[in-house]
Structure formats: structure tokens, C-alpha cells
Scaffold this active site. Structure first.
Site, PDB file in Angstrom:
ATOM      1  N   HIS A 158       2.369  -4.275   6.785  1.00 36.92           N
ATOM      2  CA  HIS A 158       1.543  -3.016   6.589  1.00 36.92           C
ATOM      3  C   HIS A 158       1.545  -2.244   7.753  1.00 36.92           C
ATOM      4  O   HIS A 158       2.402  -2.417   8.767  1.00 36.92           O
ATOM      5  CB  HIS A 158       0.237  -3.452   6.537  1.00 36.92           C
ATOM      6  N   GLU A 167       0.454  -5.504  10.758  1.00 39.88           N
ATOM      7  CA  GLU A 167       0.230  -4.079  10.834  1.00 39.88           C
ATOM      8  C   GLU A 167       1.071  -3.276  11.940  1.00 39.88           C
ATOM      9  O   GLU A 167       0.939  -3.300  13.181  1.00 39.88           O
ATOM     10  CB  GLU A 167      -1.274  -3.809  11.371  1.00 39.88           C
ATOM     11  N   HIS A 194       0.754  -1.364   0.110  1.00 41.87           N
ATOM     12  CA  HIS A 194      -0.124  -0.017  -0.016  1.00 41.87           C
ATOM     13  C   HIS A 194       0.916   1.304   0.055  1.00 41.87           C
ATOM     14  O   HIS A 194       1.677   1.304   0.785  1.00 41.87           O
ATOM     15  CB  HIS A 194      -1.054  -0.182   1.436  1.00 41.87           C
ATOM     16  N   GLU A 208       1.770   3.300   2.934  1.00 50.89           N
ATOM     17  CA  GLU A 208       2.353   2.489   4.202  1.00 50.89           C
ATOM     18  C   GLU A 208       3.914   2.348   3.612  1.00 50.89           C
ATOM     19  O   GLU A 208       4.757   1.429   4.167  1.00 50.89           O
ATOM     20  CB  GLU A 208       1.746   1.195   4.314  1.00 50.89           C
TER      21      GLU A 208
END
Length: 404
Positions: A311, A370, A165, A168
Site C-alpha cells: 500500500h 505502506e 486501493h 495507490e
């Protein structure tokens, strides 16, 4: 003050890093600059003066060796000497030594880290650590190379990818910092997190794809420039704004982590996206985007024993997928959580991600991590704290595959 003309790809933090100064000093010298707005190429800015001294190159000197000797980053040394050939120093030549900030590593996370920084660091790492191998596994929509790094020669294989992403992108320098630290420990025969790295890399091969989405990362960091080949389309998809800080997708407005053939049709229904945009559009078909195809092809060729997709943000670890995960996945996620302080989460209602496809296709442990907490894009001020969370988690994965 030194006048400087802004070049394509420049940002406030990149200019500050290049001239080895603090961003606040650059803003103070140029009050019309905004820390939140893209800087237009061609703009004249003023660089505050810095203290510097000179060094006379000795036989057998290298750029990395000189940088380490004077506690400089390679970026800072090359920025202070734009005509210096990083591959060949000439004995007797004088090089400018900017004021030291105590950074002697190759990977420098004091500014935006994108395709240009990655390519420069890969070349420096290959030169410093000949046992680290870099290869191209494909190209992005706009033709930027997609790189993979291989470290170690063990029979068990660990894959880690980052920056799928765009906003990110901090995951790329975090992962590259880990690769550099691991390579340095292996080169000197040392230990990292109480693990004999050289021995571990004889048992485990680490495969890293540090920047899955280079086109999107450039957009997120630099904004949309008028010469972009998809300027009008991207402007429309981003609702008329040239600011792309919140952009997650690739250059065609496709969310790459919704691209993988694991119940992709279910994800399309769930997202209900009406077309390309900054996030959540799974594309016209699974693997329609070259970035996703390159990752699938590498995975199919190497048959990794474990995969970790990095991420941001949330400090969570996702480890399951529709019951296809192997029995050890939950315990590994708990171990990673203990190492990092993150929460192990059994996720539902998500399909077509890389982790999902890896588990579905190979029935092996796959994880989405994450990193950090806050709002994307995470500020670079949190880099060191997040790295302290990431490092023991990745070392735990290596230790597990090495059988230690």
C-alpha cells in the site's frame, strides 16, 4: 508538430510516454492542457517533433532484443511503430527508433500504469521469460481480468499483492519492476542483492497479484467518463465530481481492504460508513466483491507461507493481528525495516484487511507495507526512491523463505 487525437484511457503522462517525450514538452505544445485534469477523448493535441532513426530487422530479432540494443523501452518502440507486430518481426522490415532515454526494461513507470499497461507487460514478460507463468484468477466488477504471476518452483510460497486501493496504483509498477528484475537475474543465472536468484527460486515460489483493483485504478487515473456503466452511481458516490484521483474503492464504492472475514463486523462498526463511497465502506458483507473473493480463493488454493500487501504511504510495516500472528513475525518486520529504512509498527484498531485475514486464517507471517511518504496518489517522481526501499525488503523475504 504531429497532430494526435486523444483516445479513451489517455492521460497526459500516457501520451508523453507513448511518443517518448517529456510531459513538460507536451504541455508546452498544448498550453490549454492541465496536468491535474482528465483529458477528454476526441481532443486534438499536438506532439512535438522528436529525433528518430531507422533500423532494418535482422533474422532472429525480437522486439525486446531491438529495444535493449538501442536502450529503448518496449513501450517507446511500439509507440513509434503502431503497425509493428510485437510477436513476430519480419527480417528486412524497417522500424523507427525514437530518441533513446536509456530505458531498456519492459516495465515503464514514466506514466500512469493501469490494466492496459499491465496486460501488455505480462505478455512481453511471458515471451521473454518462459519460466514466468501468468494466469487469470477472476474478474473485477466490470469484468476486467485479475492476473496472478508465478515465478519459481520451490516448496515455500511467498505472496505479494498490490493496488488494492485505487489511488495507490504506483504499487503495481513497483511490484512489476521487481518481478522483471528477479526474472532477468534468474534467466542469466545471476545474483540480486547478493542472492543467487536461480537457486532461491528452486526453494521459493513467488506468487504475485499485481493489480487487485483494476476498475478503481482506471477511475483514479482517467476520471469518470460519460460512457461508464456505473456513471450516475459513481458520480453520486463521489459527491458530483468526475475527478477520482483520491478514489480508493472498487467500481461499486467498496473499500477492498475492508472486505476480508477477520472481525469484519467490528470494522463495519468502526468505519460507520453510510454506503458506497471513495473509501472506508466495507461492503454489504465480507467477500461481497469479486476482487476480494479471487484473492481469498488463490490464497486458500496455494496456502502461502508468507503474504505481503503493498500500500502507500507512510514508510511503515504492520505485522500483527490481535495476537494471532506467529512468534517470528515481529523479528521479520524488524528485519524488513532494517533493509528498507521503514518503521515496524504494532497496529491496533484495524480489522478485515487482507493481512489481518491471512494471519487470522493461517497463523502465518503476514505484512502490510505502506510504501513511500507524501500524499496519495504518490507522484511518479518518487518511483526510483521507493523502489530502492522496496527491493531489499522483498529480497529479505525471499532469503528468509529460502533458508538463507
Amino acid at each position: 508538430m504531429l497532430p494526435y487525437v486523444v483516445q479513451p484511457g489517455d492521460t497526459l503522462l500516457r501520451i508523453a510516454r507513448r511518443f517518448h517525450i517529456h510531459a513538460a514538452a507536451l504541455l508546452a505544445a498544448n498550453p490549454r492542457l492541465s496536468p491535474a485534469a482528465p483529458i477528454a477523448p476526441g481532443l486534438l493535441v499536438f506532439i512535438p517533433e522528436q529525433n528518430a532513426s531507422c533500423y532494418c530487422v535482422q533474422p532472429c530479432d525480437t522486439v525486446l532484443g531491438v529495444a535493449e540494443r538501442f536502450s529503448l523501452s518496449v513501450h517507446a518502440l511500439l509507440a513509434a511503430n503502431p503497425r509493428l507486430d510485437p510477436k513476430q518481426l519480419v527480417p528486412g522490415q524497417l522500424v523507427t527508433l525514437p530518441e533513446s532515454e536509456g530505458c531498456s526494461s519492459i516495465v515503464d513507470a514514466r506514466g500512469e500504469y493501469g490494466p492496459a499497461e499491465l496486460e501488455q507487460d505480462l505478455a512481453a514478460l511471458e515471451k521473454s521469460y518462459p519460466f514466468l507463468h501468468v494466469q487469470t484468477i477472476g474478474a473485477s466488477v466490470l469484468g476486467l481480468p485479475l492476473y496472478a504471476l508465478r515465478l519459481g518452483d520451490g516448496g515455500r510460497k511467498l505472496h505479494i499483492n498490490a493496488a488494492m486501493h485505487a489511488n495507490e496504483w504506483i504499487t503495481t509498477p513497483l511490484l512489476m519492476r521487481f518481478v522483471e528484475e528477479l526474472a532477468a537475474a534468474g534467466a542469466r543465472g545471476g545474483r540480486m542483492a547478493d542472492l543467487d536468484v536461480r537457486q532461491a527460486l528452486g526453494e521459493v515460489t513467488l506468487w504475485v497479484v499485481p493489480l487487485v483493483n483494476p476498475d478503481g485504478v482506471k477511475l483514479a487515473q482517467e476520471g469518470l467518463q460519460p460512457d461508464h456503466p456505473l456513471y450516475h452511481e459513481l458520480l453520486q458516490w463521489n459527491h458530483g465530481s468526475r475527478r477520482f484521483r483520491r478514489w480508493k474503492a472498487n467500481a461499486r464504492g467498496v473499500d477492498l481492504n475492508d472486505q476480508f472475514p477477520a472481525f469484519w463486523e467490528e470494522e463495519v462498526k468502526r468505519r460507520a460508513a453510510d454506503g458506497p463511497g471513495r473509501r472506508d465502506y466495507p461492503g454489504p458483507a465480507p467477500l461481497s466483491e469479486p476482487e476480494a473473493r479471487a484473492l481469498v480463493d488463490l490464497t486458500a488454493a496455494e496456502r502461502f507461507d508468507m503474504a505481503i500487501a503493498l500500500h502507500t504511504q507512510g514508510q511503515e510495516i504492520y505485522w500483527n493481528y490481535r495476537g494471532y500472528e506467529p512468534p517470528e513475525s515481529e523479528g521479520l518486520a524488524r528485519a524488513f525495516g532494517l533493509a528498507s529504512g521503514y518503521k515496524s509498527v504494532k497496529l491496533t484498531g484495524s480489522d478485515a484487511g487482507y493481512k489481518d485475514w491471512f494471519i487470522y486464517e493461517y497463523r502465518k507471517p503476514g505484512f502490510t507495507v505502506e510504501l513511500g511518504s507524501g500524499v496519495n496518489p504518490l507522484a511518479l517522481d518518487c518511483f526510483e526512491d521507493v523502489y530502492d526501499e522496496l527491493k531489499p525488503m522483498l529480497m529479505r523475504a525471499i532469503r528468509y523463505l529460502a533458508g538463507q
